[in-house]
Design an enzyme around this catalytic site. Structure first.
Site, PDB file in Angstrom:
ATOM      1  CG  HIS A 256     -20.587 -14.030 -15.842  1.00  0.00           C
ATOM      2  ND1 HIS A 256     -19.737 -13.178 -16.502  1.00  0.00           N
ATOM      3  CD2 HIS A 256     -19.938 -15.210 -15.757  1.00  0.00           C
ATOM      4  CE1 HIS A 256     -18.619 -13.818 -16.777  1.00  0.00           C
ATOM      5  NE2 HIS A 256     -18.720 -15.062 -16.337  1.00  0.00           N
ATOM      6  CG  ASP A 258     -18.861 -18.111 -18.597  1.00  0.00           C
ATOM      7  OD1 ASP A 258     -18.104 -17.162 -18.363  1.00  0.00           O
ATOM      8  OD2 ASP A 258     -19.244 -18.906 -17.717  1.00  0.00           O
ATOM      9  CG  ASP A 368     -15.729 -15.930 -13.930  1.00  0.00           C
ATOM     10  OD1 ASP A 368     -14.729 -16.175 -13.244  1.00  0.00           O
ATOM     11  OD2 ASP A 368     -16.347 -16.807 -14.565  1.00  0.00           O
ATOM     12  CG  HIS A 572     -13.591 -15.021 -18.443  1.00  0.00           C
ATOM     13  ND1 HIS A 572     -14.443 -13.958 -18.584  1.00  0.00           N
ATOM     14  CD2 HIS A 572     -14.316 -15.994 -17.858  1.00  0.00           C
ATOM     15  CE1 HIS A 572     -15.631 -14.281 -18.096  1.00  0.00           C
ATOM     16  NE2 HIS A 572     -15.570 -15.508 -17.646  1.00  0.00           N
TER      17      HIS A 572
END
Length: 998
Positions: A256, A258, A368, A572
C-alpha cells in the site's frame, strides 16, 4: 515454553543471526551528491564521483546521494547450491520500519534496475564476479506516523535544515548460507506459533520440545556445521498438518504505497520504482508468489520514468504474477470527491489497465481510506466491477462491523460483495501472531472458511520480502495455524462467494468512527478540489456544446490531463489534509494552475457559443434553473427583483427583500429568519451564524481526528470590534469585525434582491493552534434526521443518539448542502468548501425542539504540518428557511460557482433537457474514445421512482445506455427517436447515455 523461549532468544540473537553470513569482503565506493532535486540515472552517472567510505555521514533532508559501487567476488569464495553471494547494505537505518526513512534503488551500468534497498530488504543479488552497481540513495526524513503529537519541521525542504540524517553503516559483499537462513525462518515460525497457542495446549508442548531438541543438537559456535541437523529435528513439527476445521487465509502480496503523505509526490514516484522492482525480483525467485497492485497512477509514473521496469511488470502481468486490482486512478478519499470524480477514478483507472495491459479489474480495492460513501456500490457496479475490499473500517473506535464478508447495499439498492480482511492490517508479515489474529477475529465462521490477507511493507512502500514468502510456505498446512495459500484477490472472492451466496447485508454508508478531522484539515486543498471539480464540469459541458453546435475542437487531451491531476489530488492523504506541508503547498499550486487551464477552456467555448455582443448573459452550468436561466443554458440576465432594504432597530437591524425578513442583533448575528409564512427558523433566544471556538486536542492522530471531547469547551465569538450595515447594488449587508486569540474574522450577512436565502461570508486570518472553529445554526425545527448531499444523491442520518452507532457519528460529511426538517417545513444550509458537519438536538423549556446544525470551518493541527491552515481564508455559506431538498440543491449549486456572467451576442439553448427536475444531469461531455459521440450522465436525485424524458438538441442517430466506461449495457440501443429518450429511473439510479451523432 517460557524456559525454552529465553534459551531460544539467546541462541537466535547471539549465534543464529550472525551465522547467516559465512564470509564478507569490502567494496570500493564513490559518491556524488545531487545539489537539488533528483536527476535521472543517465544524468547522474556523468557527474564527478569522489571516494566515499563506510561510516561517512550523508543525507541532508530530502536530498539524493548517488553511490558507484565496484569490486570482485573473492576467488576463494565457493558459491554452491547452499551459498550465494550478496551485496548487503545498511544506509543508517533507524529501526526496522521500511518506507519512513532512507531508501535506495540499485541500477546496472546500462541503467536497468536491479532492485531496491530498505530495512528488512537490505541486499542485492550478485549477478557476476565483477561487481559494478549504482545506488540512488534517498535521504527521506524519518517522520514516523507514531509521532502523533510532534511538531516537525522536516515536512518541507525550506524548514528541514542542512544537517545529514544518516551514516552509511555497511556496504559490502557477503556469502550467505542458505541453510542457516532457512533455519532462521523455521525457528521464527515455530517459536511464533508456540507463543500464540495457549500454554496448556498439547501443540505448545510439542513445539517447545522440538525447539529444545534443536537447541540441544545445534553447536552455537558452529551453527553452519549443525544447521542441517537442526532443520531435520524441526522438520516433523513443521510437517504436522493443520486441523480440518482450520481457517484458510489467501495471502496476496501487496504494498500500500501512499501516493503522498509524509513525503511529496515526487518521492512516491521513486517509491513505486523501488517497491515494484523488489516485487518482480521476488517473482523470479518464487513462481507461486502473487502481488496485487491497485493504482493506475503509480504504474503510469513507472511507465514514464522507468520504462524498462514497466516492461518487466508487463511480463509479470502476462504471467499472472503481477495482479492488477482496484481499477481506480489512485486510492481516493470517498467522502469528499464529487459524484463525477468518484466515477472518473474508475473510468481513468480501468481504461489505463485495459489499454496498457489488456486487463479489466473486477474489484475496488481501498484498504486505507476514511469512510465509505453510500453511493459507491452503484458506481462500482456501473464500472464493470463487482466486489469491494477495505481494511480501515477495523479502526473503528466504538463499534465493530458485524461481518467480514457481506453484501454492501448502496442508496439505490445496488449490492456488491464486500470483504474486510480479519487480519486487520494491509501490511501483514504473515507472522503466526497475525494469522492467529485473523482466525480469532473472523466473525463469519458459521458461514465461511476463507479470508484475505494482503502482505508486504506498505504506506511508505517496500512490499513483500523473501522472509514473508518463507513464512507463507511454512504455514501452508501447519498444525495450530490457519492454512495459508499464496493466491490472488480474485481467488479469494471466488471462493468466498461460492461457499456462501446468502450473505448478510449492510445498507447505507460505512462510517469510519475515526479520522473525522480529515473533513476539515487543510482548507485550501479542499477549496482547490471543490473549484477544480466545478470547473471540470463547466469545461466539459461548454466544450461539448461548442463542439456540437459550432464545431469548436473538443480539448479531450487537456481535459484528460487535468482529470488525472485532480484525481491524484483526491488521494486519501492529500484531499483529507493529512500530509506534510510540501504536499499541500504543491496541491494548492496545482489547483491554481488547473483552474487557469480550465477557465481558458470555458471562456473559449462560451465565446464561440455566444459570440461578441452587448447582451448581459448568464451561463448556468447547474442541472437546475438558476438566476432565471434554464439548466445547462446561456440566457439573458434577469434584473426584475426589488432591492433589499435595511432598517435600523433598537436591537440591531432588519433586512427585507419581499421574500425574507431577517433580524440581526448588535453582534451581527441572525436572531430571526422568517419567510412569507411568518414562521421563524431560528430557535427562541438563540443566534445563527455564531462562530464557536473549541479546544481541539485529539487523543492520537493530530491532523486526522476530531474527538468527541472537543464539545466540552467552546468560546462563543460574539464580541464585535466594529459593525457596518448598508445597501449597495440592491444587496443589504451587515459586516462585522471580530478578534479572538491571535486571529481576526470578518463575518458578512447579505440579503440579495428576491433571494430566498441569506448569504454568509467568513473571512478569517487564522493564527490559532489546536483549535476548531465551528459555524452554528440553532434551528426551531423538530428534526428526526438530517439529510446530506453525497455523490449522486443524499443520505439521511438520525439526529438522536439512541445507539452507540448514532452516538459515534458526531461529525460527518455533507457535500454542498445539508437539510433538516419536520413535516411541511425545513431549513437548508449550503457551503462552498466545507465538508465536516454535526447535528444535535435538545428540548427547550417551552417544549419545543432546537436542532443545532454545526459546520466545521477551520482546524489548526500541528502534525504532520505544523503550519496547517495558518493564514487568510474566505468561506461562503447560505441559510434558506422553508426549503425543500430541491431548494437545498439550488443553494449548493449557486454557491459553488455554476453561474457566470459576461457579455455576448446570443443566448444558447441547453443541449440536454430533462422533463423532471428531480432527474439531474451530472455530466455532459464527448466520448472518451475520441469518436465525437455525446455522453450524458444523469441520476434520480429525490430518492423515488421517476419517469422522465431526455431531449437532445443535436443531430443524433442513436442513443445507447452505457456503463461508466461508455460500453453498451445490454446489446440494443434505446428504441425510438434518439433525440427524445424516455426512461424510468429507480431511486437514486445513475444512467449514462451515449449518443451517436448523425
Amino acid at each position: 515454553m517460557h524456559r525454552t523461549r529465553d534459551r531460544l532468544a539467546r541462541f537466535v540473537g547471539e549465534s543464529l543471526d550472525g551465522a547467516v553470513r559465512a564470509r564478507t569482503a569490502p567494496l570500493r565506493i564513490e559518491a556524488w551528491e545531487v545539489p537539488g532535486e533528483p536527476v535521472p540515472f543517465a544524468s547522474a552517472i556523468t557527474r564527478p564521483f569522489s571516494p566515499f567510505a563506510v561510516g561517512t555521514e550523508w543525507g541532508r533532508p530530502w536530498s539524493t546521494l548517488w553511490l558507484h559501487v565496484r569490486g570482485r567476488v573473492p576467488a576463494d569464495w565457493v558459491r554452491t547450491e547452499r551459498h550465494r553471494a550478496e551485496i548487503v547494505v545498511d544506509l543508517g537505518f533507524d529501526g526496522l520500519a521500511p518506507g519512513f526513512q532512507a531508501e535506495a534503488l540499485a541500477f546496472r551500468p546500462d541503467g536497468t534496475i536491479i532492485k531496491a534497498i530498505s530495512p528488512r530488504n537490505a541486499y542485492l543479488p550478485v549477478e557476476d564476479d565483477e561487481i559494478d552497481v549504482y545506488l540512488e540513495l534517498a535521504a527521506n526524513p524519518g517522520i514516523h506516523p507514531e509521532s502523533h503529537w510532534v511538531t516537525t519541521p522536516l515536512g518541507d525542504r525550506a524548514t528541514a535544515g542542512e544537517a545529514p540524517l544518516y551514516r552509511l553503516r555497511e556496504l559490502q559483499l557477503a556469502l550467505v548460507d542458505r541453510e542457516v537462513w532457512a533455519l532462521q525462518q523455521d525457528v521464527a515460525v515455530l517459536a511464533g506459533l508456540a507463543d500464540e497457542l495457549p500454554a496448556d495446549h498439547p501443540r505448545t508442548a510439542q513445539l517447545a520440545a522440538a525447539l529444545d531438541r534443536m537447541l540441544d543438537a545445534v553447536d552455537p559456535d558452529d551453527v553452519a556445521g549443525s544447521a542441517l541437523t537442526a532443520r531435520r529435528l524441526l522438520a516433523p513439527a513443521l510437517a504436522a498438518p493443520a486441523a480440518a476445521s482450520a481457517h484458510t487465509v489467501i495471502a496476496t502480496g501487496h504494498a500500500h504505497i501512499d501516493s503522498a503523505w509524509l513525503w511529496p509526490v515526487r518521492e512516491t514516484v521513486r517509491k513505486c520504482a523501488r517497491t515494484f522492482s523488489n516485487v518482480v525480483a521476488l517473482m523470479d525467485e518464487h513462481p507461486d508468489f502473487r502481488f496485487a497492485c491497485s493504482s493506475a497512477q503509480q504504474l503510469a509514473w513507472v511507465k514514464e520514468s522507468y520504462p524498462d521496469l514497466f516492461e518487466r511488470i508487463r511480463e509479470k502481468v502476462a504471467s499472472g504474477q503481477f495482479v492488477l486490482v482496484g481499477g481506480q486512478w489512485v486510492e481516493p478519499d470517498t467522502n469528499m470527491p464529487s459524484g463525477e470524480a468518484t466515477a472518473r477514478q474508475l473510468v481513468l483507472g480501468k481504461r489505463f489497465f485495459l489499454e496498457q495491459f489488456g486487463v479489466e479489474t473486477r474489484e475496488v480495492w481501498l484498504p486505507d481510506t476514511f469512510g465509505y460513501t453510500a453511493s459507491l456500490p452503484q458506481v462500482i457496479r456501473l464500472s464493470g466491477s463487482d466486489w469491494f475490499m477495505t481494511q480501515k473500517i477495523s479502526w473503528n473506535q466504538t463499534n465493530a462491523m458485524p461481518h467480514h464478508s457481506f453484501w454492501w447495499e448502496g442508496i439505490d439498492g445496488t449490492r456488491v460483495f464486500t470483504h474486510f480482511p480479519p487480519i486487520e492490517t494491509y501490511n501483514a508479515e504473515l507472522s503466526p501472531a497475525e494469522l492467529a489474529h485473523a482466525q480469532r477475529t473472523y466473525r463469519d465462521h458459521d458461514t465461511g472458511t476463507v479470508s484475505l490477507a494482503p502482505f508486504g511493507w506498505g504506506d511508505g512502500g517496500g512490499g513483500p520480502t523473501r522472509e514473508m514468502v518463507a513464512a507463507a510456505h511454512r504455514q501452508a498446512d501447519l498444525d495450530g495455524s490457519p492454512r495459508i495459500e499464496l493466491g490472488t484477490p480474485a481467488d479469494f472472492a471466488r471462493r468466498a462467494r461460492d461457499e456462501n451466496p446468502e450473505l448478510p447485508v449492510w445498507s447505507g454508508e460505512m462510517y469510519l468512527e475515526l479520522h473525522r478531522g480529515t473533513l476539515t484539515s487543510q482548507l485550501r486543498t479542499k477549496q482547490g478540489n471543490r473549484r477544480s471539480e466545478q470547473l471540470l464540469h463547466e469545461a466539459e459541458l461548454w466544450a461539448a456544446t461548442a463542439a456540437i453546435r459550432v464545431g469548436t475542437p473538443y480539448p479531450a487531451d487537456a481535459l484528460e490531463r487535468v482529470w488525472q491531476r485532480v484525481l491524484l489530488l483526491q488521494f486519501h492523504d492529500i484531499l483529507p489534509g493529512s500530509s506534510i506541508a510540501w504536499v499541500h503547498r504543491e496541491a494548492e499550486e496545482d489547483h491554481a494552475r488547473l483552474a487557469r487551464e480550465l477557465e481558458a477552456i470555458v471562456q473559449t467555448a462560451l465565446a464561440a457559443l455566444s459570440g461578441e455582443g452587448d447582451l448581459d448573459l448568464v451561463a448556468n452550468a447547474a442541472p437546475l434553473a438558476l438566476a432565471g436561466v434554464d439548466a445547462l443554458a446561456v440566457g439573458v440576465a434577469s434584473r426584475d427583483a426589488a432591492a433589499a432594504t435595511i432598517t435600523e432597530t433598537a436591537d440591531g437591524w432588519r433586512l427585507r427583500n419581499g421574500v425574507l425578513d431577517v433580524g440581526v442583533d448588535t453582534a451581527g448575528l441572525i436572531v430571526s429568519l422568517r419567510d412569507a409564512s411568518g414562521r421563524d427558523a431560528i430557535a427562541p433566544g438563540e443566534s445563527a451564524g455564531l462562530l464557536r471556538l473549541h479546544r481541539d486536542l485529539p487523543d492520537k492522530w493530530d491532523a486526522w481526528d476530531i474527538d468527541r471531547h472537543y464539545r466540552a469547551n467552546g468560546l462563543d465569538l460574539r464580541e464585535a470590534e466594529s459593525i457596518e450595515a448598508a445597501v449597495a447594488d440592491g444587496v443589504a449587508t451587515v459586516r462585522v469585525h471580530r478578534r479572538f486569540g491571535a486571529s481576526t474574522v470578518i463575518q458578512s450577512l447579505a440579503l440579495r434582491p428576491g433571494a430566498a436565502a441569506v448569504d454568509l461570508t467568513v473571512e478569517v486570518d487564522w493564527r490559532e493552534r489546536h483549535r476548531l472553529l465551528k459555524l452554528t445554526f440553532p434551528l426551531d425545527v423538530h428534526a428526526e434526521r438530517s439529510t446530506s448531499e453525497i455523490q449522486f444523491g443524499h443520505v439521511h442520518r438520525p439526529t438522536h443518539v439512541n445507539t452507540s452507532w448514532d452516538e459515534a457519528r458526531f461529525e460527518f460529511t455533507a457535500q454542498r448542502w445539508i437539510h433538516v426538517g419536520e413535516e411541511g417545513y425545513g431549513v437548508a444550509v449550503a457551503n462552498d468548501s466545507t465538508y465536516g458537519h454535526s447535528v444535535t438536538r435538545e428540548t427547550r423549556a417551552d417544549g419545543g425542539t432546537t436542532t443545532w446544525l454545526g459546520l466545521s470551518v477551520l482546524r489548526a493541527p500541528t502534525f504532520p504540518d505544523p503550519e496547517s491552515d495558518q493564514g487568510e481564508h474566505t468561506l461562503r455559506f447560505s441559510i434558506r428557511p422553508a426549503s425543500t431538498l430541491t431548494d437545498a440543491a439550488e443553494e449548493g449549486h449557486r454557491l459553488n460557482g455554476t453561474v457566470r456572467s459576461w457579455r455576448g451576442a446570443r443566448e444558447v439553448a441547453p443541449i440536454i433537457r430533462v422533463s423532471d427536475p428531480a432527474v439531474r444531469v451530472e455530466t455532459v461531455k464527448l466520448a472518451e474514445d475520441r469518436s465525437g459521440d455525446l455522453v450524458v450522465r444523469l441520476y434520480e436525485s429525490s430518492g423515488g421512482r421517476r419517469r422522465v424524458a431526455i431531449e437532445v438538441d443535436a443531430d443524433v442517430a442513436e442513443a445507447t445506455i452505457v456503463d461508466l466506461l461508455e460500453r453498451p449495457v445490454g446489446e440494443a440501443a434505446v428504441p425510438g427517436d434518439a433525440s427524445r429518450v424516455e426512461l424510468e429511473l429507480r431511486a437514486f439510479e445513475i444512467v449514462t447515455l451515449r449518443y451517436r451523432r448523425s
